[in-house]
Design an enzyme around this catalytic site. Structure first.
Site, PDB file in Angstrom:
ATOM      1  N   HIS A  67      -3.227 -13.688  -3.408  1.00 41.92           N
ATOM      2  CA  HIS A  67      -3.213 -13.270  -1.959  1.00 41.92           C
ATOM      3  C   HIS A  67      -3.811 -11.992  -2.011  1.00 41.92           C
ATOM      4  O   HIS A  67      -3.779 -11.118  -2.677  1.00 41.92           O
ATOM      5  CB  HIS A  67      -2.014 -13.248  -1.149  1.00 41.92           C
ATOM      6  CG  HIS A  67      -0.639 -12.573  -2.009  1.00 41.92           C
ATOM      7  ND1 HIS A  67      -0.013 -13.011  -2.810  1.00 41.92           N
ATOM      8  CD2 HIS A  67      -0.231 -11.311  -1.580  1.00 41.92           C
ATOM      9  CE1 HIS A  67       0.910 -12.128  -3.130  1.00 41.92           C
ATOM     10  NE2 HIS A  67       0.937 -10.894  -2.401  1.00 41.92           N
ATOM     11  N   CYS A 180       7.859  11.715  -5.801  1.00 40.25           N
ATOM     12  CA  CYS A 180       8.612  12.388  -6.773  1.00 40.25           C
ATOM     13  C   CYS A 180       8.067  13.630  -7.241  1.00 40.25           C
ATOM     14  O   CYS A 180       6.833  13.925  -6.616  1.00 40.25           O
ATOM     15  CB  CYS A 180       8.499  11.646  -8.200  1.00 40.25           C
ATOM     16  SG  CYS A 180       6.984  11.497  -8.921  1.00 40.25           S
TER      17      CYS A 180
END
Length: 646
Positions: A67, A180
């Site tokens: 997809h 992070c």
């Protein structure tokens, strides 16, 4: 919107016979193009291939659902194909794929591809239904089977109801932000995990990544207004003011990787507290999920470290290159600046490196007190770096000693909490003076108070910094080897988590103090875990699945590039065997690096900075031996694939 509304006879091939996955994608894209719903076939294929690069859409049980959502699509559409012999589509279960459904969704569509994907996944769970599709005699029977099954599975839905409901709710059900400290691996791994799990669950999601290149896929005001809940999986500060009044789940970035399903389920159920930003609502910020004080300190520290790293890495590598291109024999006392090229490189590198401590302190303070803390933190960090005292401020001839990394840490936290206190004290001023706070009062009082305090405490931190440097420089062989073993082993304990970051910060602090051996051991320890896994997957093939072996190959690149996080998926799947093997392998490499007196002036770069490493061949040998030790232990400890299945 029903599946049969998107799937038509011209987009179906019941005699699908590609030779491999690449040919299958080409043929499916051609089939999709025949539906007339593409305005750029090549652009759509790029979107399909980009999705496959993230992870295969061969979901197993003989099904593949490639997809793509892109501006190359005019209208949402489906293409379907049946391969009776089956195609090797890199399915998750390693088995051939027989049923193919390709989804095309235009940008701006209300996540129709996710809704269709969820519907397909649901009805295709029925094995008998899958067999009936594979054995369909013609395209009409194929469509009738899907229509019948969909009505059976969703009996309460009236014609056109799904389409109406899709239009009522705009935007995404769940939003997320991942971040992070370094913005290299954890940020994007968490985003991929959340995206992938949401897709499996049929829940529309948009994930903003705060990586090293800045924020990507940024959440818009409209996104935030229309969502049901927001997940913030971050180990550093992110912009939270925009989420005022929304349901927010705040957690660490590792949970975004390992607990994606749990987080998305909570968000979809609305199981989250209302977040109130300071000054953004009537209720106190305490209504948001509480973080421990230690967790808050860690996030503030990591915010400073993440902003500091580009200066340290860029400046450190340039300084290392200056020594590489210089001639020591010209003037040993001026080594690093004896030749024009070396002098230029070292000057630029030192300029960047000198920003290290001010940036660290500045962004720690900003994490605590928002933008008003930045200036006070920068000045505090610069004063800690210079080591200026009350006495030297009056007499420039008095010698000073830099407070170093510890002094800058103190300055950052001092500035942040001091400015936070100033903000609360000044909150009682009349509204007419509000404009003076950020432009005059906060910087004046913040910089003045922080500066005055640093002039008094700098001698204390200078003494500590000198003591640590002397201890490191005076360590004997055994002590140095033990130190290398410990810091390198810490790099593999949590592979990007607090232990890993603590060891790395200690390495950069030692680098700033003129000790280059610790950083060498730290980097050696960080390179070993992904390398050991990659080697083990090649040598002990019966201990790894085909999918694991394919994924492990990329760990060679990550390990050589000093990206320890490449080992995380394997450690998460089998922590009791992978982590001990990696820790022992890393500790071995760090100990050998110290034993061979290897040095590193650049705080990053992996194999690519080998020419600037002191004792490069012995360093490479240390990493190789550590990798072999880790790989052998992993091969011994892991069970065979057959045993794991049993």
């Amino acid at each position: 919107m029903r599946i049969v509304d998107l799937l038509h006879e011209q987009g179906i091939d019941l005699n699908f016979a590609p030779k491999n996955k690449a040919e299958a994608i080409d043929m499916l894209v051609e089939l999709m193009d025949k539906t007339g719903n593409l305005n750029d076939k090549d652009g759509y294929k790029e979107a399909i291939l980009a999705r496959e690069d993230l992870s295969t859409t061969g979901i197993g049980d003989g099904i593949a659902i490639p997809h793509g959502k892109t501006k190359a699509v005019k209208n949402a559409s489906l293409a379907a194909a049946v391969s009776k012999e089956g195609v090797d589509y890199d399915a998750l279960d390693g088995m051939p794929s027989h049923l193919f459904f390709m989804i095309a969704a235009p940008e701006g569509e209300n996540e129709v591809h996710l809704e269709v994907l969820a519907r397909l996944s649901t009805i295709l769970m029925d094995e008998e239904f899958r067999k009936s599709l594979i054995n369909a005699k013609d395209k009409k029977e194929f469509l009738n089977l899907i229509d019948k099954k969909e009505k059976e599975k969703f009996p309460d839905e009236k014609e056109g109801e799904a389409e109406v409901n899709a239009d009522v709710r705009t935007g995404y059900r769940v939003l997320a932000v991942t971040a992070c400290p370094t913005g290299i691996a954890h940020t994007y791994m968490a985003a991929e995990s959340l995206n992938g799990k949401a897709e499996e669950m049929g829940i529309s999601i948009k994930v903003e990544t705060n990586g090293s290149g800045g924020a990507k896929n940024v959440l818009t005001k409209e996104d935030i207004e229309n969502c049901e809940a927001i997940i913030v999986a971050a180990d550093k500060k992110v912009d939270m003011a925009r989420f005022d009044g929304k349901k927010v789940i705040q957690t660490k970035v590792a949970d975004g990787i390992h607990k994606a399903e749990e987080l998305i389920s909570r968000a979809a159920k609305g199981d989250a507290p209302i977040y109130h930003h300071a000054g953004g609502g009537d209720e106190d910020e305490a209504s948001a999920e509480k973080e421990s004080f230690g967790r808050q300190i860690y996030k503030h520290l990591m915010n400073g470290v993440s902003h500091m790293l580009p200066f340290v890495i860029g400046g450190g590598i340039l300084i290392a290159l200056a020594f590489l291109f210089d001639d020591y024999n010209i003037n040993p006392a001026n080594f690093g600046k004896n030749t024009p090229l070396a002098a230029v490189l070292k000057t630029i590198g030192e300029t960047a490196f000198n920003f290290m401590l001010p940036v660290l302190a500045g962004y720690i303070a900003m994490s605590i007190a928002d933008r008003p803390g930045l200036a006070a933190g920068f000045v505090g960090g610069a004063l800690a770096n210079s080591g200026i005292t009350i006495a030297s401020a009056f007499d420039a001839n008095i010698s000073v000693v830099s407070g170093g990394f510890l002094g800058a840490l103190f300055a950052g936290f001092l500035a942040g909490y001091l400015v936070l206190g100033i903000k609360k004290v000044l909150s009682f001023l009349p509204q007419s003076l509000e404009g003076l706070k950020p432009t005059l009062l906060y910087p004046l009082l913040g910089i003045g108070l922080v500066g005055a305090i640093l002039l008094f405490v700098n001698p204390f931190f200078g003494t500590i910094n000198t003591g640590i440097t002397n201890v490191l420089n005076s360590m004997g062989g055994t002590s140095r080897v033990m130190l290398g073993m410990v810091v390198a082993g810490m790099m593999a304990v949590d592979m990007g988590g607090p232990f890993n970051k603590a060891a790395y910060v200690f390495g950069t602090a030692s680098l700033a103090s003129g000790n280059f051996e610790v950083m060498a051991a730290v980097m050696a320890g960080g390179m070993v875990p992904p390398l050991a896994i990659a080697v083990a997957s090649l040598v002990f093939k019966n201990k790894f699945t085909k999918k694991d072996r394919e994924a492990a190959v990329t760990n060679f690149v990550m390990g050589l590039s000093f990206i320890t996080e490449g080992a995380i998926p394997f450690a998460a799947a089998d922590p009791l065997r992978v982590i001990p093997s990696a820790v022992i392998g890393s500790a071995t490499a760090g100990a050998l690096s110290m034993f061979f007196n290897c040095t590193l002036r650049a705080p990053h770069g992996g194999i690519f900075v080998l020419p600037v490493i002191g004792e490069p061949f012995m360093y490479l040998l240390s990493v190789v031996i550590g990798t072999i030790v880790g790989a052998i232990l992993l091969g011994i400890l892991r069970k065979t694939v057959e045993e794991k299945v049993k």
